[in-house]
Design an enzyme around this catalytic site. Structure first.
Site, mmCIF file in Angstrom:
data_model
loop_
_atom_site.group_PDB
_atom_site.id
_atom_site.type_symbol
_atom_site.label_atom_id
_atom_site.label_comp_id
_atom_site.label_asym_id
_atom_site.label_seq_id
_atom_site.Cartn_x
_atom_site.Cartn_y
_atom_site.Cartn_z
ATOM 1 N N HIS A 64 2.810 -5.154 1.739
ATOM 2 C CA HIS A 64 1.568 -5.097 0.968
ATOM 3 C C HIS A 64 1.456 -6.309 0.050
ATOM 4 C CE1 HIS A 64 -0.317 -0.874 1.051
ATOM 5 N NE2 HIS A 64 0.445 -0.985 2.115
ATOM 6 N N GLU A 104 -5.185 -3.587 6.281
ATOM 7 C CA GLU A 104 -6.062 -2.924 5.322
ATOM 8 C C GLU A 104 -6.746 -3.975 4.471
ATOM 9 O OE1 GLU A 104 -2.564 -1.952 4.572
ATOM 10 O OE2 GLU A 104 -2.425 -0.146 5.800
#
Length: 327
Positions: A38, A107
């Site tokens: 991330h 994402e």
């Protein structure tokens, strides 16, 4: 039987803690780990998001046998696939036979930072296919170029290559993504024990390939404490649909999860101190056809969970848990 691994949540832990937890997990018999890739955490409360490749390198040097894979890396938009190919090749050279590259369509939370438009899934799937082609091309060695619909590689060569390239696993769930995973990747990554996912993947050509699953738990001494921790650190666990792919910043998720109740988390996340519900959830993944599962303990108390694993959960699994199952 299934091989049990340990999940390293980059959104919840500082880099030194991730390495320390990985070392302890190896000592307690975990043979594999996956680590999230991330740029941002889901919500500010989680508080962390170190650069995954630095952490993997540190884990590789601090452990002796633990295999580790990214769970998962988006190899386009934020990072060009040539850079991912370079990072993965070097990682495999550092820890031969102990690394795999997990990939997915990403994402918006992590990929929007370069200012590029966030594409719809169809386009991202095309970009993922091209990315994997570029990565595998570079792993062949020699000077390479690639001109795709979305991505370009010009006169690039990786000089540091491992003896053999690492496997590529792909995150997928729906019919289109599982078909793509079966075609371009060496294995599957998923977080649901639905048999339909594995059945679709097998029909598409993935029958003899490994299937990796993430199981989210929250152990604590009482169910109340565990539920409080899960609700505080991982309210996104209760979100369904594609929302996790679309929102761009943690504050968007924080606004959305204000309506998530503890009761919803209780239905989603196995929690408490009784090992049997944990065993039941693991068995659901085994029965669905997963070959590897990775246990994700929500919140800061990783030592408590690892103590629980050693003292109660691992013995309760009995013959359900396998030893090393290869790559």
């Amino acid at each position: 039987m299934v091989e049990i691994g340990y999940w390293l949540s980059s959104e919840e832990h500082a880099p030194r803690d991730l390495v320390r937890n990985a070392v302890r997990a190896e000592r307690l018999g975990f043979t594999g780990a996956m680590i999230s890739d991330h740029f941002h955490p889901w919500i500010d409360k989680q508080g962390q998001s170190p650069f995954v490749w630095s952490v993997i390198a540190a884990v590789g040097q601090a452990t002796e046998r633990l295999r580790i894979g990214t769970g998962v890396t988006c190899p386009f938009i934020r990072t060009h696939p040539a850079i991912i190919a370079h990072a993965a090749a070097t990682t495999e050279a550092l820890m031969p036979g102990r690394f795999f590259l997990g990939v997915g369509t990403g994402e918006n939370l992590n990929e929007h930072i370069t200012g590029q438009k966030w594409p719809p899934y169809r386009v991202r799937a095309e970009m993922l296919r091209e990315s994997v082609e570029i990565i595998r091309l570079l792993w062949q060695g020699g000077l390479k170029s690639y001109y795709g619909k979305h991505l370009t590689l010009e006169n690039a060569r990786l000089y540091t290559l491992p003896d053999r390239p690492p496997p590529i696993m792909m995150a997928a769930a729906g019919p289109k993504s599982t078909a793509l995973a079966a075609e371009i990747a060496d294995g599957l990554v998923n977080s649901s024990p639905e048999k339909g996912v594995i059945e679709r993947y097998d029909r598409a050509g993935g029958k003899d390939k490994p299937k990796h699953g993430e199981i989210t738990f929250c152990w604590a001494r009482t169910k109340e404490e565990a539920l409080k921790t899960a609700h505080e650190y991982s309210p996104v666990s209760a979100l369904g649909g594609n929302v996790s792919q679309e929102l761009p910043i943690p504050s968007n998720f924080e606004g959305l999860v204000k309506v998530v109740t503890r009761e919803e988390i209780a239905r989603t996340v196995v929690h408490g101190s009784d090992p049997q519900p944990f065993v039941t959830r693991i068995r659901e993944f085994v029965d669905a056809g997963f070959t590897h599962v990775y246990l994700h303990q929500i919140g800061p108390d990783q030592d408590g969970f690892l103590d629980f694993w050693e003292r109660e959960l691992r013995p309760a699994l009995g013959d359900l848990a396998a030893g090393p199952a290869g790559r």
